[in-house]
Design a protein around this motif. Structure first.
Motif, short mmCIF file in Angstrom:
data_model
loop_
_atom_site.label_atom_id
_atom_site.label_comp_id
_atom_site.label_asym_id
_atom_site.label_seq_id
_atom_site.Cartn_x
_atom_site.Cartn_y
_atom_site.Cartn_z
N SER A 354 0.76 -1.16 -0.07
CA SER A 354 -0.05 -0.02 0.06
C SER A 354 0.85 1.28 -0.02
CB SER A 354 -1.06 -0.10 1.26
OG SER A 354 -0.19 0.12 2.40
N GLU A 355 0.26 2.48 -0.14
CA GLU A 355 1.00 3.58 -0.12
C GLU A 355 1.65 3.58 1.26
OE1 GLU A 355 1.66 6.16 -2.27
OE2 GLU A 355 0.65 5.23 -3.88
N ALA A 356 1.00 3.36 2.24
CA ALA A 356 1.47 3.32 3.75
C ALA A 356 2.65 2.57 3.84
CB ALA A 356 0.46 2.85 4.54
N SER A 357 2.55 1.21 3.44
CA SER A 357 3.59 0.50 3.45
C SER A 357 4.60 0.81 2.84
CB SER A 357 3.23 -1.12 3.34
OG SER A 357 2.99 -1.39 1.82
N LEU A 358 4.68 1.26 1.68
CA LEU A 358 5.53 1.98 0.81
C LEU A 358 6.70 2.71 1.61
CD1 LEU A 358 7.04 1.93 -2.06
CD2 LEU A 358 5.54 3.97 -2.52
N ARG A 359 5.76 3.60 2.22
CA ARG A 359 6.77 4.63 2.83
C ARG A 359 7.36 3.86 4.29
NH1 ARG A 359 2.96 6.97 0.02
NH2 ARG A 359 3.28 9.03 -0.81
#
Length: 826
Positions: A354-359
């Motif tokens: 997800s966008e969160a896990s990517l960060r």
């Protein structure tokens, strides 16, 4: 990352045109892959004002609105929405208009009344998620204005590199724009109005795995109302590629894009006893995630739980049971720092990215845990109402100081090939937030030349110390600062120059021996293959030698425990191989299954093992022969056998100019045929085993070939080595003399033993010895064989006489009788 420029402009002044900005960001290393005009698919959609609203004469659920667009006659438009009223300004799709998705609007009759266009909802325009009502515009919007002039935006698609997780945010990219233009960066307000009770009375957080969660910051908001976020927020999220959900969830996503800090909001009613526990999952625990998939958790999975069980997979996805809904009245805000490796492995394990896990995977600055929690709390209170509890829960409130990184301006210039003064270098670093100061005599920090351990040397007087901002985790060594200076100055301004060091005119290849072996075997008709080094446990057990092929050169000895892969793709690829034989046999078997029985392949590869925690590896040459060699119209094909395999080894030795190749029978290796296997050696130059694989092994591995001959060889220089130089010698001045010598020995006597006796007793005059015949039968007795060699005698200073040769032959015959019970055949 999608970057709407109207949103980016809130944090930094955009003094460049769109094309100039895209070019400059690309030159800074933030490649702009595309520039999109968001809202370009609104055609002939304008601002109108509702004059009257009446019931449709023939439909109870429809209304008939009279709308003006500022020019021409008012338009009658049939509408099914219930939120319209006279005086409102709304988007009007005129006849001939085109909406997102290619939908065209034409003048049409609806229940007997002609509708001259359509009033549009935010969802129909792709602006908001509201599909139930018409989008109500600001009352100051100019009548007849094109909708694109009001809401269209320019969106940059920026490719942020993996080492720059800090730039996966609008603030991060604002810093890059500031580095390019010098415009200051403006942070959004993060101060929070706290009117609720102390948070300690509402929320308790326990971190059981501080290595996996170094910091956890929690906030509590009570008495809020979940509904749609403001239209401008939904428009920004959509332009950035995110789907609006609700004001609470959108606040979390908004801050993630704005600050680069993923956060999560829990329905406080689902958090038992107000306790959150960060721990690893327990055996047998399951969790239904927000995508409504019931997942079985593993002990390696970090979760956020309460006393009743898991509430979220940390950094990946929350549970459906604690999801914020319209019934939610109190929420808990989680803003944490997680171990990047743990998040990456968990995401791969569950197939969730997800966008969160990517960060999270790229690492997070510690202080943004606090900043992110405060910013989300402020936005939720602003958009959803409610009361923010006083204070915050913070498991590690101490924030790290900036890293002090000494560097030498002279060294920077040498690395870049340019001449920049210390003050100019300092100015370039200041543009990316790096302050500098002169190094003091008492500064004990060593100059960093390589990753840890740093090179410990006194800081020179001309050195400077850079204070690395906490968000720049990619800057750790002196060379990083050199690259940063070049990046800000512009890579295109760094000239192309040759190194100061004089390069050698010729540098011999360190792989000459390996290349020579490969070329020799390819020339002999074999095909090179590359097989996976990862094999199955059965592979290791099946092809284990009782006596390993000894290593040559200074390579580690083979043997030991197999190296196990921590996270294998499958059980068939879970160990590193120790021998090439099994890999080559699989190639033979695969070809046989596809109808190709004649196979001759080789591979130059490694074997691997470990002793405790220490790993070892060694180079080997392996080849496998099955079926028959390829014949031609004038030469029949011949089945591959041990003699042919020995010939390939001797061919390699001849190509590498290795002498003294010796063979001896091998009968103690279970994987080989006991009567058709040999060991080969040439001192410290060659060691190996060549033979026919045992038929039982072929059956076990479902190999259809009747006979498979394999070899595994250690050759000096195979890892790194050069060929011995060719030395030419003058042609001999005196002629050679040849004699053929046939010796009768017992059948079990090795031919190599006979040759060794002849060489040792032939003296310095014996220059060459070649086997040309082995005979069995009449008139020899049972259990006897005749071994015939051609002997070449030669002296450098004279022509040999027959008497000298006869004397040498007699001496050789006596040695054969004495050492191998042989007699010369008349």
């Amino acid at each position: 990352m999608r970057v709407p420029l109207s949103w980016l402009a809130e944090y930094v002044d955009l003094e460049l045109s769109t094309d100039q900005l895209a070019e400059r960001l690309t030159l800074l290393g933030m490649e702009v892959q595309s520039v999109e005009r968001w809202g370009a698919d609104w055609q002939n959609v304008v601002v109108g004002e509702i004059l009257t609203v009446a019931s449709h004469p023939r439909a109870d659920r429809l209304s008939l609105a009279t709308v003006t667009v500022g020019s021409g006659e008012p338009l009658e438009i049939v509408c099914g929405a219930t939120n319209i009223a006279p005086g409102q300004r709304v988007p009007v799709a005129l006849p001939g208009a085109e909406l997102p998705g290619g939908r065209r609007i034409e003048r049409a009759e609806k229940m007997g009344v002609v509708s001259n266009g359509m009033l549009c909802s935010g969802d129909e325009l792709g602006l908001t998620s509201d599909a139930d009502g018409i989008l109500i515009l600001d009352g100051n919007a100019a009548l007849g204005a094109d909708l694109g002039d009001l809401f269209a935006d320019t969106v940059l698609d920026v490719d942020v590199k993996p080492n720059r997780g800090d730039a996966l945010s609008l603030i991060g990219l604002a810093r890059e724009v500031s580095a390019a233009t010098g415009a200051p960066v403006r942070w959004p307000p993060i101060d929070v109005s706290e009117d609720g009770p102390p948070i300690e009375s509402l929320l308790n957080v326990e971190v059981a795995e501080p290595e996996l969660c170094p910091r956890f910051v929690g906030r509590w908001i009570a008495g809020l109302g979940v509904r749609s976020a403001p239209d401008r927020v939904q428009m920004r999220l959509r332009a950035a590629g995110m789907r609006p959900v609700s004001n609470v969830v959108d606040a979390s996503n908004y801050v993630m894009l704005e600050l680069g800090k993923p956060t999560h909001t829990f329905d406080a009613a689902a958090v038992h006893e107000g306790r959150l526990i960060v721990r690893t999952a327990r055996a047998g625990e399951r969790l239904e995630t927000l995508d409504h998939v019931n997942r079985e958790l593993t002990p390696e999975t970090l979760v956020i739980a309460d006393p009743g069980g898991p509430l979220a997979i940390a950094g990946i996805m929350g549970a459906a049971s604690s999801e914020v809904s319209e019934a939610t009245r109190d929420v808990v805000i989680e803003s944490a720092i997680f171990d990047p490796v743990s998040i990456r492995r968990t995401g791969q394990r569950f197939g969730l990215r997800s966008e969160a896990s990517l960060r999270f995977e790229k690492g997070q600055e510690s202080r943004v845990a606090r900043i992110g929690a405060d910013r989300v709390a402020r936005l939720i209170a602003e958009w959803a109402g409610g009361t923010v509890a006083r204070g915050r829960v913070d498991t590690n409130p101490e924030e790290p100081e900036p890293l002090r990184l000494p560097f030498r301006p002279v060294r920077i210039n040498r690395l870049l090939g340019i001449e920049l003064g210390p003050e100019e270098q300092r100015r370039y670093l200041e543009r990316v937030g790096i302050q500098t100061e002169a190094a003091s005599t008492g500064d004990i920090v060593p100059v960093a030349l390589e990753p840890q351990p740093f090179l410990a040397e006194p800081v020179p007087a001309e050195a400077l110390v850079a204070m690395i901002p906490t968000w720049r985790s990619d800057l750790r060594i002196e060379a990083d600062l050199a690259e940063e200076i070049a990046r800000v100055r512009g890579y295109e301004t760094v000239p192309s120059i040759t190194p100061h060091t004089i390069m050698p005119g010729y540098r011999p290849s360190p792989l000459e021996v390996r290349d020579a072996v490969r070329e020799t075997l390819v020339g002999a008709g074999l095909t090179e293959v590359l097989t996976p080094a990862l094999v199955s446990p059965r592979h290791i057990e099946s092809f284990r030698l009782r006596t390993n092929v000894p290593s040559v050169d200074d390579e580690p000895a083979p043997g030991g425990d197999p190296v196990t892969v921590t996270n294998p793709l499958s059980s068939q690829h879970s160990l590193l191989r120790q021998s090439l034989i099994g890999s080559l046999l699989e190639v033979v078997a695969g070809n046989a299954r596809h109808g190709r029985e004649d196979v001759a392949v080789f591979e130059v590869g490694k074997g691997y093992a470990r002793d405790g925690d220490r790993a070892r590896e060694w180079w080997r040459l392996g080849f496998a022969l099955a079926g028959a060699s390829w014949g031609s119209w004038d030469r029949p094909s011949q089945s591959f056998d041990l003699d042919g395999a020995k010939g390939f080894v001797e061919l390699i030795a001849d190509r590498l100019r290795l002498s003294g190749l010796a063979w001896r029978a091998e009968a103690d290796e279970p994987i080989f045929h006991p009567g058709r296997t040999a060991r080969v050696s040439a001192g410290r130059a060659v060691q190996g085993i060549v033979g026919e694989l045992h038929p039982g092994l072929l059956d076990d591995w479902d190999v259809r070939s009747e006979r498979v001959v394999v070899a595994e060889l250690a050759i000096a220089g195979l890892s790194v080595g050069q060929l011995a130089p060719v030395r030419a010698s003058a042609p001999p001045r005196f002629p050679p003399i040849e004699r053929d010598l046939a010796v009768i020995v017992s059948e079990d006597r090795a031919v190599a033993d006979v040759a060794q006796v002849i060489r040792s007793s032939g003296g310095n005059l014996l220059r060459e010895l070649r086997l040309f015949d082995i005979y069995r039968g009449t008139p020899l007795g049972a259990g006897e064989k005749s071994v015939a060699h051609r002997l070449v005698f030669q002296a450098e200073e004279r022509t040999l006489t027959e008497a000298e040769i006869d004397t040498l032959v007699v001496r050789i015959g006596e040695a054969l009788a004495r050492n191998v019970d042989g007699r010369l055949r008349s």
